[in-house]
Design an enzyme around this catalytic site. Structure first.
Site, PDB file in Angstrom:
ATOM      1  N   LYS A   1     -40.684 -53.091   1.038  1.00  0.00           N
ATOM      2  CA  LYS A   1     -40.047 -51.903   1.710  1.00  0.00           C
ATOM      3  C   LYS A   1     -38.926 -51.629   0.768  1.00  0.00           C
ATOM      4  O   LYS A   1     -37.849 -52.406   0.609  1.00  0.00           O
ATOM      5  CB  LYS A   1     -39.356 -52.461   3.048  1.00  0.00           C
ATOM      6  CG  LYS A   1     -38.787 -51.173   3.836  1.00  0.00           C
ATOM      7  CD  LYS A   1     -38.503 -51.185   5.339  1.00  0.00           C
ATOM      8  CE  LYS A   1     -37.914 -50.141   5.936  1.00  0.00           C
ATOM      9  NZ  LYS A   1     -38.180 -49.961   7.436  1.00  0.00           N
TER      10      LYS A   1
ATOM     11  N   ALA B   1     -39.068 -45.882   5.523  1.00  0.00           N
ATOM     12  CA  ALA B   1     -38.028 -45.999   6.721  1.00  0.00           C
ATOM     13  C   ALA B   1     -38.300 -44.767   7.637  1.00  0.00           C
ATOM     14  O   ALA B   1     -38.099 -43.590   7.301  1.00  0.00           O
ATOM     15  CB  ALA B   1     -36.700 -46.176   6.135  1.00  0.00           C
TER      16      ALA B   1
END
Length: 206
Positions: A32, A100
């Site tokens: 991420k 995100a």
């Protein structure tokens, strides 16, 4: 290296849990690039994926304190996000990279996640909830990705079955309906792997 990007139509829809399931099923590494906000133990999505997949998790390029859009979280933290640090990492084997929130969440005031995905040039799985409003959110997300030349591998639904909504999104959006991950009463590595295997075809992700 083969990489798949996981994004969502919104926040808090089960995207990270799906990313963990996909990471485990593919035997992939997980990354991420920007984590904005953590829980009381200081854990973010990477820790969730590590626990649920048992697979290697790469360090975030940016780990920010405030739970809000990355562009604003970075400003609050006094951090400048640079595109050079957001290049897909090189790993042995497959990689699952998770954005995100939704596809038009700003990474910076000049860069949206959809723009970053276009820069990466990798196929995207769109995670969508099955509740009310999902048709609009999903079709807008698909349109935003395609307008930037991003290949949409398909839609993975999360939640209770809503046959008409799922079929409508696939038909109007012209996308593959990859499957649906149910909400699990007991969520752990074993139950998640079983649910993914029962509801998705791993061949669709290779």
């Amino acid at each position: 290296m083969s990489a798949i990007v996981v994004t969502g139509t919104d926040t808090e829809i089960g995207k990270t849990v799906f990313a963990a399931a996909l990471t485990g099923a593919l035997g992939a590494s997980y990354w991420k690039p920007v984590q904005a906000g953590t829980d009381e133990q200081g854990h973010g999505d990477a820790e969730t994926v590590a626990g649920l997949s048992g697979r290697p998790v790469l360090s975030c390029a940016y780990r920010l304190n405030t739970p809000c859009s990355p562009h604003r979280a970075a400003e609050i933290d006094g951090v400048e996000i640079g595109l050079d640090r957001l290049a897909l990492p090189q790993v042995d084997g497959p990689l699952v990279a998770e954005g995100a929130g939704g596809v038009l969440v700003p990474v910076t005031r000049e860069l949206l996640f959809a723009d970053l995905f276009a820069h990466w040039g990798r196929p995207v799985v769109l995670v969508a909830r099955t509740g009310l409003g999902t048709i609009n959110h999903s079709l807008l997300s698909i349109e935003a990705l395609r307008s930037r030349g991003v290949a949409v591998l398909g839609v993975a639904f999360v939640g209770d079955a809503v046959e008409d909504s799922e079929a409508t999104i696939a038909a109007i959006g012209g996308v593959k309906r990859l499957g649906r991950l149910p909400r699990l009463t007991r969520l752990n590595r074993e139950t998640l792997a079983e649910a993914f295997a029962a509801n998705f075809r791993i061949e669709d992700f290779r």
